[in-house]
Design a protein around this motif. Structure first.
Motif, PDB file in Angstrom:
ATOM      1  N   PRO B  51      27.609  37.108  25.973  1.00  0.00           N
ATOM      2  CA  PRO B  51      28.479  36.293  26.840  1.00  0.00           C
ATOM      3  C   PRO B  51      29.568  35.541  26.068  1.00  0.00           C
ATOM      4  O   PRO B  51      30.690  35.394  26.548  1.00  0.00           O
ATOM      5  N   GLU B  52      29.252  35.111  24.842  1.00  0.00           N
ATOM      6  CA  GLU B  52      30.237  34.376  24.047  1.00  0.00           C
ATOM      7  C   GLU B  52      31.427  35.278  23.735  1.00  0.00           C
ATOM      8  O   GLU B  52      32.588  34.871  23.831  1.00  0.00           O
ATOM      9  N   MET B  53      31.118  36.513  23.378  1.00  0.00           N
ATOM     10  CA  MET B  53      32.146  37.507  23.062  1.00  0.00           C
ATOM     11  C   MET B  53      32.983  37.814  24.313  1.00  0.00           C
ATOM     12  O   MET B  53      34.209  37.917  24.238  1.00  0.00           O
ATOM     13  N   ALA B  54      32.292  37.927  25.456  1.00  0.00           N
ATOM     14  CA  ALA B  54      32.988  38.218  26.713  1.00  0.00           C
ATOM     15  C   ALA B  54      33.955  37.088  27.053  1.00  0.00           C
ATOM     16  O   ALA B  54      35.102  37.326  27.460  1.00  0.00           O
ATOM     17  N   ALA B  55      33.503  35.833  26.858  1.00  0.00           N
ATOM     18  CA  ALA B  55      34.342  34.670  27.152  1.00  0.00           C
ATOM     19  C   ALA B  55      35.560  34.653  26.235  1.00  0.00           C
ATOM     20  O   ALA B  55      36.681  34.339  26.648  1.00  0.00           O
ATOM     21  N   ARG B  56      35.315  35.025  24.983  1.00  0.00           N
ATOM     22  CA  ARG B  56      36.389  35.056  23.998  1.00  0.00           C
ATOM     23  C   ARG B  56      37.464  36.082  24.402  1.00  0.00           C
ATOM     24  O   ARG B  56      38.660  35.816  24.322  1.00  0.00           O
ATOM     25  N   ILE B  57      37.002  37.250  24.845  1.00  0.00           N
ATOM     26  CA  ILE B  57      37.926  38.303  25.266  1.00  0.00           C
ATOM     27  C   ILE B  57      38.739  37.854  26.476  1.00  0.00           C
ATOM     28  O   ILE B  57      39.961  38.003  26.522  1.00  0.00           O
ATOM     29  N   THR B  58      38.042  37.223  27.454  1.00  0.00           N
ATOM     30  CA  THR B  58      38.734  36.725  28.649  1.00  0.00           C
ATOM     31  C   THR B  58      39.799  35.707  28.283  1.00  0.00           C
ATOM     32  O   THR B  58      40.908  35.722  28.816  1.00  0.00           O
ATOM     33  N   LYS B  59      39.464  34.823  27.340  1.00  0.00           N
ATOM     34  CA  LYS B  59      40.429  33.804  26.920  1.00  0.00           C
ATOM     35  C   LYS B  59      41.663  34.451  26.293  1.00  0.00           C
ATOM     36  O   LYS B  59      42.796  34.090  26.631  1.00  0.00           O
ATOM     37  N   HIS B  60      41.432  35.414  25.428  1.00  0.00           N
ATOM     38  CA  HIS B  60      42.563  36.111  24.799  1.00  0.00           C
ATOM     39  C   HIS B  60      43.427  36.821  25.836  1.00  0.00           C
ATOM     40  O   HIS B  60      44.656  36.773  25.758  1.00  0.00           O
ATOM     41  N   GLN B  61      42.765  37.441  26.822  1.00  0.00           N
ATOM     42  CA  GLN B  61      43.515  38.146  27.873  1.00  0.00           C
ATOM     43  C   GLN B  61      44.394  37.162  28.636  1.00  0.00           C
ATOM     44  O   GLN B  61      45.560  37.424  28.895  1.00  0.00           O
ATOM     45  N   ARG B  62      43.808  35.997  28.985  1.00  0.00           N
ATOM     46  CA  ARG B  62      44.554  34.991  29.743  1.00  0.00           C
ATOM     47  C   ARG B  62      45.730  34.470  28.915  1.00  0.00           C
ATOM     48  O   ARG B  62      46.833  34.307  29.419  1.00  0.00           O
ATOM     49  N   ASP B  63      45.474  34.230  27.612  1.00  0.00           N
ATOM     50  CA  ASP B  63      46.544  33.764  26.721  1.00  0.00           C
ATOM     51  C   ASP B  63      47.713  34.730  26.728  1.00  0.00           C
ATOM     52  O   ASP B  63      48.873  34.325  26.787  1.00  0.00           O
ATOM     53  N   ARG B  64      47.399  36.023  26.659  1.00  0.00           N
ATOM     54  CA  ARG B  64      48.464  37.019  26.585  1.00  0.00           C
ATOM     55  C   ARG B  64      49.213  37.155  27.900  1.00  0.00           C
ATOM     56  O   ARG B  64      50.420  37.342  27.925  1.00  0.00           O
TER      57      ARG B  64
END
Lengths: 141, 195
Positions: B51-64
Protein backbone atom coordinates in the motif's frame (compact mmCIF):
# COMPACT_ATOMS: atom_id res chain seq x y z
CA UNK A 1 52.99 4.61 -13.89
CA UNK A 2 49.36 4.94 -14.92
CA UNK A 3 46.59 4.38 -12.36
CA UNK A 4 43.15 3.44 -13.69
CA UNK A 5 40.31 3.42 -11.19
CA UNK A 6 36.50 3.69 -11.00
CA UNK A 7 33.60 1.68 -9.62
CA UNK A 8 33.18 -2.02 -10.30
CA UNK A 9 31.72 -3.02 -13.67
CA UNK A 10 32.37 0.37 -15.27
CA UNK A 11 34.51 -0.96 -18.12
CA UNK A 12 38.03 -0.37 -16.74
CA UNK A 13 39.46 -3.54 -18.28
CA UNK A 14 38.01 -2.87 -21.74
CA UNK A 15 39.28 0.70 -21.60
CA UNK A 16 42.82 -0.44 -20.82
CA UNK A 17 42.71 -3.29 -23.39
CA UNK A 18 41.65 -0.86 -26.08
CA UNK A 19 44.55 1.48 -25.42
CA UNK A 20 47.35 -0.87 -24.49
CA UNK A 21 47.51 -3.82 -26.84
CA UNK A 22 49.93 -6.71 -26.32
CA UNK A 23 50.50 -6.02 -22.65
CA UNK A 24 51.39 -8.65 -20.11
CA UNK A 25 48.56 -8.95 -17.54
CA UNK A 26 48.87 -9.99 -13.93
CA UNK A 27 45.37 -10.17 -12.52
CA UNK A 28 44.35 -10.70 -8.93
CA UNK A 29 41.02 -11.92 -10.34
CA UNK A 30 42.91 -14.76 -11.97
CA UNK A 31 44.62 -15.66 -8.73
CA UNK A 32 47.94 -13.91 -9.36
CA UNK A 33 49.68 -13.06 -6.09
CA UNK A 34 50.78 -9.53 -5.24
CA UNK A 35 53.90 -9.23 -7.39
CA UNK A 36 56.72 -7.61 -5.49
CA UNK A 37 59.46 -8.58 -7.87
CA UNK A 38 58.89 -7.75 -11.53
CA UNK A 39 62.32 -8.77 -12.84
CA UNK A 40 60.89 -11.87 -14.57
CA UNK A 41 58.46 -9.83 -16.66
CA UNK A 42 59.50 -10.03 -20.31
CA UNK A 43 57.03 -7.51 -21.68
CA UNK A 44 57.68 -3.79 -21.72
CA UNK A 45 54.01 -3.14 -21.13
CA UNK A 46 52.65 -4.54 -17.88
CA UNK A 47 49.10 -4.33 -16.52
CA UNK A 48 48.42 -5.14 -12.87
CA UNK A 49 44.71 -5.71 -12.37
CA UNK A 50 42.56 -5.98 -9.26
CA UNK A 51 44.92 -4.38 -6.75
CA UNK A 52 42.00 -4.03 -4.31
CA UNK A 53 42.06 -7.85 -3.96
CA UNK A 54 45.74 -7.78 -3.04
CA UNK A 55 44.99 -5.00 -0.57
CA UNK A 56 42.19 -7.10 0.89
CA UNK A 57 44.62 -9.90 1.56
CA UNK A 58 47.21 -7.52 3.00
CA UNK A 59 44.63 -5.89 5.27
CA UNK A 60 43.53 -9.28 6.59
CA UNK A 61 47.09 -10.13 7.59
CA UNK A 62 48.53 -6.93 9.06
CA UNK A 63 47.64 -3.71 10.83
CA UNK A 64 46.77 -0.82 8.52
CA UNK A 65 50.03 1.02 9.26
CA UNK A 66 52.09 -2.05 8.33
CA UNK A 67 49.95 -2.60 5.23
CA UNK A 68 50.75 0.89 4.13
CA UNK A 69 54.49 0.36 4.62
CA UNK A 70 54.38 -2.86 2.62
CA UNK A 71 52.33 -1.11 -0.05
CA UNK A 72 54.71 1.83 -0.36
CA UNK A 73 57.65 -0.52 -0.54
CA UNK A 74 55.88 -2.49 -3.30
CA UNK A 75 55.09 0.69 -5.22
CA UNK A 76 58.75 1.73 -5.02
CA UNK A 77 59.79 -1.62 -6.50
CA UNK A 78 57.25 -1.31 -9.29
CA UNK A 79 58.46 2.16 -10.04
CA UNK A 80 62.09 1.09 -10.22
CA UNK A 81 61.14 -1.70 -12.67
CA UNK A 82 59.45 0.88 -14.89
CA UNK A 83 62.33 3.34 -14.62
CA UNK A 84 65.00 0.79 -15.51
CA UNK A 85 63.99 0.98 -19.17
CA UNK A 86 62.44 3.97 -20.87
CA UNK A 87 60.25 1.67 -23.01
CA UNK A 88 58.57 0.16 -19.97
CA UNK A 89 55.13 1.20 -18.91
CA UNK A 90 53.11 0.04 -15.94
CA UNK A 91 49.31 0.30 -15.86
CA UNK A 92 47.64 -0.41 -12.55
CA UNK A 93 43.89 -1.04 -12.31
CA UNK A 94 42.10 -0.73 -8.96
CA UNK A 95 38.36 -0.83 -8.33
CA UNK A 96 37.01 1.99 -6.19
CA UNK A 97 35.35 0.26 -3.23
CA UNK A 98 35.38 3.30 -0.96
CA UNK A 99 32.08 5.02 -1.63
CA UNK A 100 29.50 2.69 -0.10
CA UNK A 101 27.87 2.45 3.31
CA UNK A 102 30.31 1.73 6.16
CA UNK A 103 30.60 -2.06 6.15
CA UNK A 104 29.23 -4.02 9.12
CA UNK A 105 32.26 -6.28 9.41
CA UNK A 106 35.46 -5.01 10.93
CA UNK A 107 37.66 -6.72 8.32
CA UNK A 108 35.75 -5.04 5.50
CA UNK A 109 36.06 -1.63 7.15
CA UNK A 110 39.81 -2.22 7.43
CA UNK A 111 40.01 -3.36 3.81
CA UNK A 112 38.21 -0.24 2.69
CA UNK A 113 40.44 2.07 4.76
CA UNK A 114 43.65 0.43 3.57
CA UNK A 115 42.43 0.62 -0.03
CA UNK A 116 41.65 4.34 0.23
CA UNK A 117 45.10 5.12 1.62
CA UNK A 118 46.84 2.83 -0.86
CA UNK A 119 45.10 4.58 -3.77
CA UNK A 120 46.27 7.95 -2.47
CA UNK A 121 49.85 6.69 -2.32
CA UNK A 122 49.52 5.23 -5.81
CA UNK A 123 48.01 8.40 -7.26
CA UNK A 124 50.92 10.43 -5.89
CA UNK A 125 53.43 8.16 -7.64
CA UNK A 126 51.44 7.81 -10.85
CA UNK A 127 52.13 10.14 -13.72
CA UNK A 128 48.58 9.72 -15.01
CA UNK A 129 45.35 8.86 -13.22
CA UNK A 130 42.14 8.02 -15.07
CA UNK A 131 38.72 7.44 -13.56
CA UNK A 132 36.49 5.24 -15.72
CA UNK A 133 32.74 5.76 -15.54
CA UNK A 134 30.46 3.71 -17.79
CA UNK A 135 33.32 3.25 -20.25
CA UNK A 136 34.24 6.95 -20.33
CA UNK A 137 37.50 8.16 -18.84
CA UNK A 138 38.23 11.33 -16.97
CA UNK A 139 41.92 12.07 -16.65
CA UNK A 140 42.22 13.56 -13.18
CA UNK A 141 46.01 13.70 -13.12
CA UNK B 1 15.54 20.81 -36.06
CA UNK B 2 16.66 21.73 -32.58
CA UNK B 3 20.42 22.03 -32.28
CA UNK B 4 20.73 20.96 -28.65
CA UNK B 5 18.22 18.15 -28.82
CA UNK B 6 18.20 16.55 -32.26
CA UNK B 7 15.40 14.08 -32.96
CA UNK B 8 15.71 10.71 -31.22
CA UNK B 9 18.19 12.05 -28.69
CA UNK B 10 19.09 9.71 -25.86
CA UNK B 11 20.15 11.29 -22.58
CA UNK B 12 21.54 9.13 -19.79
CA UNK B 13 21.57 10.34 -16.17
CA UNK B 14 22.92 8.60 -13.13
CA UNK B 15 23.86 9.42 -9.56
CA UNK B 16 23.73 8.09 -6.02
CA UNK B 17 20.65 7.74 -3.85
CA UNK B 18 19.12 11.21 -3.16
CA UNK B 19 21.66 12.90 -5.41
CA UNK B 20 18.95 14.95 -7.10
CA UNK B 21 19.09 12.94 -10.32
CA UNK B 22 15.31 12.62 -10.70
CA UNK B 23 14.67 16.35 -10.25
CA UNK B 24 17.46 17.11 -12.71
CA UNK B 25 15.95 14.65 -15.20
CA UNK B 26 12.50 16.22 -14.85
CA UNK B 27 13.86 19.75 -15.27
CA UNK B 28 15.81 18.65 -18.32
CA UNK B 29 12.72 16.97 -19.81
CA UNK B 30 10.75 20.18 -19.25
CA UNK B 31 13.51 22.19 -20.90
CA UNK B 32 13.41 19.93 -23.95
CA UNK B 33 9.60 20.25 -23.99
CA UNK B 34 9.74 24.04 -23.89
CA UNK B 35 12.42 24.22 -26.57
CA UNK B 36 10.91 21.71 -28.93
CA UNK B 37 7.20 21.95 -28.15
CA UNK B 38 7.14 18.22 -27.42
CA UNK B 39 4.86 16.23 -25.12
CA UNK B 40 6.24 15.30 -21.70
CA UNK B 41 5.73 11.58 -21.25
CA UNK B 42 6.46 9.64 -18.09
CA UNK B 43 7.25 5.99 -18.65
CA UNK B 44 6.24 4.41 -15.36
CA UNK B 45 7.86 1.06 -14.55
CA UNK B 46 7.02 0.73 -10.85
CA UNK B 47 4.88 -2.14 -9.60
CA UNK B 48 2.83 -1.48 -6.46
CA UNK B 49 3.91 -4.30 -4.19
CA UNK B 50 2.41 -2.82 -1.00
CA UNK B 51 0.00 0.00 0.00
CA UNK B 52 2.86 2.43 0.72
CA UNK B 53 4.22 1.91 -2.78
CA UNK B 54 0.73 2.30 -4.27
CA UNK B 55 0.24 5.60 -2.39
CA UNK B 56 3.62 6.79 -3.60
CA UNK B 57 2.72 6.02 -7.22
CA UNK B 58 -0.64 7.81 -6.87
CA UNK B 59 1.09 10.87 -5.45
CA UNK B 60 3.57 10.98 -8.32
CA UNK B 61 0.74 10.61 -10.84
CA UNK B 62 -1.18 13.48 -9.24
CA UNK B 63 1.96 15.65 -9.17
CA UNK B 64 2.50 15.10 -12.87
CA UNK B 65 -1.16 15.72 -13.77
CA UNK B 66 -1.20 19.03 -11.93
CA UNK B 67 2.24 20.18 -13.11
CA UNK B 68 2.55 23.41 -15.05
CA UNK B 69 3.51 21.46 -18.14
CA UNK B 70 1.21 18.43 -18.23
CA UNK B 71 2.68 14.94 -18.40
CA UNK B 72 1.27 11.97 -20.21
CA UNK B 73 1.88 8.62 -18.49
CA UNK B 74 2.74 5.32 -20.14
CA UNK B 75 2.97 2.19 -18.02
CA UNK B 76 5.22 -0.74 -18.79
CA UNK B 77 6.89 -2.79 -16.06
CA UNK B 78 8.58 -5.44 -18.21
CA UNK B 79 9.35 -5.89 -21.92
CA UNK B 80 9.82 -2.14 -22.17
CA UNK B 81 10.13 -2.22 -25.95
CA UNK B 82 6.46 -3.23 -26.24
CA UNK B 83 5.49 0.35 -25.44
CA UNK B 84 7.41 1.72 -28.46
CA UNK B 85 4.37 1.46 -30.73
CA UNK B 86 2.49 3.95 -28.48
CA UNK B 87 5.30 6.50 -28.80
CA UNK B 88 5.47 9.20 -31.46
CA UNK B 89 7.98 11.80 -32.52
CA UNK B 90 6.52 14.49 -30.28
CA UNK B 91 7.06 12.54 -27.10
CA UNK B 92 9.80 13.38 -24.66
CA UNK B 93 10.09 10.18 -22.69
CA UNK B 94 11.39 10.02 -19.12
CA UNK B 95 12.30 6.59 -17.78
CA UNK B 96 13.18 6.65 -14.07
CA UNK B 97 14.84 4.36 -13.39
CA UNK B 98 16.71 1.49 -15.07
CA UNK B 99 17.23 -0.41 -11.81
CA UNK B 100 13.46 -0.71 -11.26
CA UNK B 101 13.13 -2.07 -14.76
CA UNK B 102 16.01 -4.46 -14.21
CA UNK B 103 14.47 -5.70 -10.95
CA UNK B 104 11.13 -6.26 -12.69
CA UNK B 105 12.78 -8.25 -15.46
CA UNK B 106 14.89 -10.32 -13.06
CA UNK B 107 12.19 -11.11 -10.53
CA UNK B 108 8.79 -11.16 -12.26
CA UNK B 109 9.00 -14.88 -12.58
CA UNK B 110 11.10 -17.36 -10.74
CA UNK B 111 13.85 -17.88 -13.24
CA UNK B 112 17.36 -19.22 -12.73
CA UNK B 113 19.98 -16.52 -13.39
CA UNK B 114 21.91 -18.41 -16.02
CA UNK B 115 24.00 -16.71 -18.70
CA UNK B 116 21.31 -17.01 -21.39
CA UNK B 117 18.61 -15.46 -19.19
CA UNK B 118 20.88 -12.58 -18.11
CA UNK B 119 21.86 -11.88 -21.72
CA UNK B 120 18.18 -11.82 -22.70
CA UNK B 121 17.34 -9.40 -19.89
CA UNK B 122 20.19 -7.09 -20.86
CA UNK B 123 19.23 -7.13 -24.51
CA UNK B 124 15.53 -6.63 -23.74
CA UNK B 125 16.30 -3.50 -21.72
CA UNK B 126 18.88 -1.96 -24.07
CA UNK B 127 17.07 -2.75 -27.32
CA UNK B 128 13.74 -1.77 -25.72
CA UNK B 129 15.11 1.64 -24.80
CA UNK B 130 16.53 1.97 -28.33
CA UNK B 131 13.19 1.07 -29.92
CA UNK B 132 11.43 3.73 -27.85
CA UNK B 133 14.04 6.44 -28.39
CA UNK B 134 14.05 5.81 -32.15
CA UNK B 135 10.35 6.75 -32.30
CA UNK B 136 10.47 9.55 -29.73
CA UNK B 137 11.50 13.17 -29.88
CA UNK B 138 13.90 12.50 -27.05
CA UNK B 139 14.38 9.94 -24.33
CA UNK B 140 15.84 10.57 -20.91
CA UNK B 141 16.91 7.51 -18.94
CA UNK B 142 17.77 7.69 -15.24
CA UNK B 143 19.73 5.04 -13.36
CA UNK B 144 21.43 4.51 -10.04
CA UNK B 145 25.11 4.39 -9.14
CA UNK B 146 25.34 1.29 -7.00
CA UNK B 147 28.79 -0.03 -7.68
CA UNK B 148 31.17 1.66 -5.27
CA UNK B 149 31.35 -0.59 -2.24
CA UNK B 150 33.30 -3.68 -1.37
CA UNK B 151 31.52 -6.11 -3.67
CA UNK B 152 30.55 -9.08 -1.65
CA UNK B 153 31.20 -12.74 -2.11
CA UNK B 154 27.43 -12.99 -2.64
CA UNK B 155 27.09 -14.25 -6.18
CA UNK B 156 23.67 -12.70 -6.77
CA UNK B 157 24.91 -9.24 -5.84
CA UNK B 158 27.99 -9.68 -8.01
CA UNK B 159 25.90 -10.85 -10.98
CA UNK B 160 23.43 -8.00 -10.53
CA UNK B 161 26.23 -5.41 -10.41
CA UNK B 162 27.91 -6.89 -13.45
CA UNK B 163 24.66 -6.82 -15.44
CA UNK B 164 23.75 -3.27 -14.40
CA UNK B 165 27.28 -2.12 -15.23
CA UNK B 166 27.05 -3.60 -18.72
CA UNK B 167 23.67 -1.97 -19.30
CA UNK B 168 25.05 1.39 -18.16
CA UNK B 169 28.05 1.13 -20.48
CA UNK B 170 25.89 0.26 -23.47
CA UNK B 171 23.45 3.07 -22.74
CA UNK B 172 26.25 5.61 -22.36
CA UNK B 173 27.73 4.43 -25.64
CA UNK B 174 24.37 4.98 -27.36
CA UNK B 175 23.65 8.24 -25.55
CA UNK B 176 24.02 11.69 -27.08
CA UNK B 177 24.47 13.16 -23.63
CA UNK B 178 25.40 11.55 -20.31
CA UNK B 179 25.34 13.16 -16.87
CA UNK B 180 26.59 12.06 -13.48
CA UNK B 181 24.83 13.91 -10.67
CA UNK B 182 26.95 14.59 -7.60
CA UNK B 183 25.10 16.20 -4.66
CA UNK B 184 22.64 17.84 -7.02
CA UNK B 185 25.36 19.12 -9.33
CA UNK B 186 25.25 17.68 -12.86
CA UNK B 187 28.62 16.71 -14.31
CA UNK B 188 28.57 16.39 -18.07
CA UNK B 189 30.31 13.11 -18.89
CA UNK B 190 29.39 12.94 -22.55
CA UNK B 191 28.02 15.48 -24.95
CA UNK B 192 28.18 14.86 -28.66
CA UNK B 193 26.56 17.20 -31.14
CA UNK B 194 25.43 14.99 -33.98
CA UNK B 195 26.03 16.11 -37.53
Amino acid sequence: MHFVTGGAFNGKRSWVKERFANACWLSAYENAQLPTNLTDINSELLVLEGIEMWLKELSSQSDPAICRDIWRHTLAQWESWERANSQRQLIIIGTDITKGIVPMEEENRRWRDVTGWAYQDLAIMAKTVDVIWCGINQTIK
Amino acid sequence: MNFLFPDTSLIFITGGVRSGKSSFAERLAEKVAVETGGQLTYLATGIATDPEMAARITKHQRDRETAELPWKTLEQAIHIGDVASSVNDHDIILLDCVTTLLNNELFYKNQAWDAAFLATVKDRIVSGICAIKNRAKAMIVVSNEVLYEPYSANELVFTYGHLLGQIHQQLVQLADQAYLIEAGVPLIMKSAVRQ
